[in-house]
Design a protein around this motif. Structure first.
Motif, PDB file in Angstrom:
ATOM      1  N   CYS A  52       6.529  37.288  16.950  1.00  0.00           N
ATOM      2  CA  CYS A  52       5.092  37.027  17.079  1.00  0.00           C
ATOM      3  C   CYS A  52       4.358  37.295  15.766  1.00  0.00           C
ATOM      4  O   CYS A  52       3.504  36.508  15.343  1.00  0.00           O
ATOM      5  CB  CYS A  52       4.483  37.884  18.194  1.00  0.00           C
ATOM      6  N   SER A  55       5.105  34.520  13.375  1.00  0.00           N
ATOM      7  CA  SER A  55       4.510  33.260  13.829  1.00  0.00           C
ATOM      8  C   SER A  55       2.998  33.246  13.599  1.00  0.00           C
ATOM      9  O   SER A  55       2.434  32.247  13.170  1.00  0.00           O
ATOM     10  CB  SER A  55       4.819  33.053  15.311  1.00  0.00           C
ATOM     11  N   TRP A  64      -4.014  30.157  16.886  1.00  0.00           N
ATOM     12  CA  TRP A  64      -2.627  30.467  17.200  1.00  0.00           C
ATOM     13  C   TRP A  64      -2.269  30.046  18.620  1.00  0.00           C
ATOM     14  O   TRP A  64      -3.041  29.406  19.318  1.00  0.00           O
ATOM     15  CB  TRP A  64      -2.390  31.955  16.953  1.00  0.00           C
ATOM     16  N   THR A  65      -1.127  30.421  19.108  1.00  0.00           N
ATOM     17  CA  THR A  65      -0.579  30.035  20.403  1.00  0.00           C
ATOM     18  C   THR A  65      -1.437  30.561  21.557  1.00  0.00           C
ATOM     19  O   THR A  65      -1.540  31.777  21.751  1.00  0.00           O
ATOM     20  CB  THR A  65       0.859  30.589  20.538  1.00  0.00           C
ATOM     21  N   LYS A  68      -0.020  33.298  23.982  1.00  0.00           N
ATOM     22  CA  LYS A  68       0.153  34.618  23.361  1.00  0.00           C
ATOM     23  C   LYS A  68      -1.195  35.303  23.174  1.00  0.00           C
ATOM     24  O   LYS A  68      -1.318  36.514  23.356  1.00  0.00           O
ATOM     25  CB  LYS A  68       0.914  34.493  22.050  1.00  0.00           C
TER      26      LYS A  68
END
Length: 102
Positions: A52, A55, A64-65, A68
């Motif tokens: 994480c 990333s 970001w994601t 998450k």
């Protein structure tokens, strides 16, 4: 200017689960990266696993994601406070990102 964060605080943060996915923490992440205006302060530091942390890199939360980020908002008071401080902008951008990915 923020006071230096003691190494003992870093060790405590790193020992917790990753706020982004729940895996064992390995790193300390700056929720708002230093390169993006974040500060070296306990309120900006959270535990992150290696995948994480690598990333996320220097991204802001809304960049970001989404899954998450959602996990972090639910599991971390620090992330939740940062998210809510600029919630309307971040939520709008996150929703737009989710729609464009669909």
């Amino acid at each position: 200017m923020a006071e230096p964060v003691p190494p003992s605080f870093y060790a405590k943060v790193r020992s917790g689960p990753c706020v982004y996915c729940g895996a064992p923490g390995e790193h300390v992440d700056h929720v708002i990266p230093l390169s993006r205006g974040g500060i070296e302060h306990p309120s900006n530091l959270v535990s992150a696993c290696g995948p994480c942390n690598h990333s996320k890199r220097s991204r802001l939360l809304w960049q970001w994601t989404p899954s998450k980020v959602a996990h972090a908002v639910e599991s971390s008071p620090e992330v939740r406070a940062i998210w809510l401080a600029d919630g309307s902008t971040l939520q709008s951008q996150l929703i737009a990102k989710q729609l464009s990915a669909a």
